[in-house]
Design a protein around this motif. Sequence first.
Motif, PDB file in Angstrom:
ATOM      1  N   VAL A 154       0.928  -1.237   0.051  1.00 26.60           N
ATOM      2  CA  VAL A 154      -0.081   0.059  -0.046  1.00 26.60           C
ATOM      3  C   VAL A 154       0.973   1.173   0.008  1.00 26.60           C
ATOM      4  CG1 VAL A 154      -1.777  -0.898   1.303  1.00 26.60           C
ATOM      5  CG2 VAL A 154      -0.250   0.120   2.555  1.00 26.60           C
TER       6      VAL A 154
ATOM      7  N   VAL B  88      -9.835   0.801   5.997  1.00 27.84           N
ATOM      8  CA  VAL B  88     -10.204   0.194   4.726  1.00 27.84           C
ATOM      9  C   VAL B  88     -11.485   0.540   4.451  1.00 27.84           C
ATOM     10  CG1 VAL B  88     -10.479  -2.190   3.822  1.00 27.84           C
ATOM     11  CG2 VAL B  88      -8.619  -1.799   5.272  1.00 27.84           C
ATOM     12  N   VAL B  89     -12.111   0.958   3.163  1.00 24.50           N
ATOM     13  CA  VAL B  89     -13.228   1.130   2.846  1.00 24.50           C
ATOM     14  C   VAL B  89     -14.062  -0.137   2.505  1.00 24.50           C
ATOM     15  CG1 VAL B  89     -14.962   2.590   1.285  1.00 24.50           C
ATOM     16  CG2 VAL B  89     -12.357   3.261   1.843  1.00 24.50           C
TER      17      VAL B  89
ATOM     18  N   SER C 293     -17.554  -2.422   1.392  1.00 26.70           N
ATOM     19  CA  SER C 293     -18.614  -2.281   0.361  1.00 26.70           C
ATOM     20  C   SER C 293     -19.909  -1.328   0.715  1.00 26.70           C
ATOM     21  CB  SER C 293     -19.218  -3.638   0.258  1.00 26.70           C
ATOM     22  OG  SER C 293     -19.808  -4.151   1.058  1.00 26.70           O
TER      23      SER C 293
ATOM     24  N   THR D 172     -15.720   2.839   6.751  1.00 25.85           N
ATOM     25  CA  THR D 172     -14.161   2.481   6.869  1.00 25.85           C
ATOM     26  C   THR D 172     -14.066   1.876   8.078  1.00 25.85           C
ATOM     27  OG1 THR D 172     -13.892   4.657   7.754  1.00 25.85           O
ATOM     28  CG2 THR D 172     -13.516   4.534   5.415  1.00 25.85           C
TER      29      THR D 172
ATOM     30  N   GLY E 263      -7.127  -5.800  -3.654  1.00 24.76           N
ATOM     31  CA  GLY E 263      -8.447  -5.430  -4.064  1.00 24.76           C
ATOM     32  C   GLY E 263      -9.154  -4.603  -3.130  1.00 24.76           C
ATOM     33  N   ASP E 264      -8.714  -4.625  -1.729  1.00 21.78           N
ATOM     34  CA  ASP E 264      -9.489  -3.933  -0.975  1.00 21.78           C
ATOM     35  C   ASP E 264      -9.076  -2.187  -1.279  1.00 21.78           C
ATOM     36  OD1 ASP E 264     -10.898  -5.785   0.698  1.00 21.78           O
ATOM     37  OD2 ASP E 264      -9.246  -5.669   2.286  1.00 21.78           O
ATOM     38  N   ARG E 265      -9.905  -1.674  -0.978  1.00 21.23           N
ATOM     39  CA  ARG E 265      -9.835   0.024  -1.068  1.00 21.23           C
ATOM     40  C   ARG E 265      -9.159   0.632   0.314  1.00 21.23           C
ATOM     41  NH1 ARG E 265     -14.907   2.287  -3.826  1.00 21.23           N
ATOM     42  NH2 ARG E 265     -14.652   3.346  -1.881  1.00 21.23           N
ATOM     43  N   VAL E 266      -8.189   1.514   0.247  1.00 24.10           N
ATOM     44  CA  VAL E 266      -7.600   1.773   1.490  1.00 24.10           C
ATOM     45  C   VAL E 266      -7.764   3.443   1.432  1.00 24.10           C
ATOM     46  CG1 VAL E 266      -6.294   0.019   2.062  1.00 24.10           C
ATOM     47  CG2 VAL E 266      -5.462   1.989   0.706  1.00 24.10           C
TER      48      VAL E 266
END
Length: 71
Positions: free
Chosen positions: A16, A33-34, A36, A40, A64-67
């Motif tokens: 990251v 982590v955002v 679905s 967060t 694939g997780d959004r941070v």
Amino acid sequence: MQVTASGQSAHDVLSVPVAALVAGDGKAFALDVVRSSGATERVPVTVSFVAEGRAAIDGAVRQGDRVVVPS
């Protein structure tokens, strides 16, 4: 992804941007982590090493997780 630092190299690591790391107590780090739902969640991570502005991490974070990266 491959991350290489002076004297260290690792293959197939999750990395990251360093700016995404949230400092905790002592040497502890976390990521926001955002999920679905759009909410967060702060997730503890272990940092293996840092190179070229990225941190190789291990924890309950998947590819694939959004941070969150502060601007």
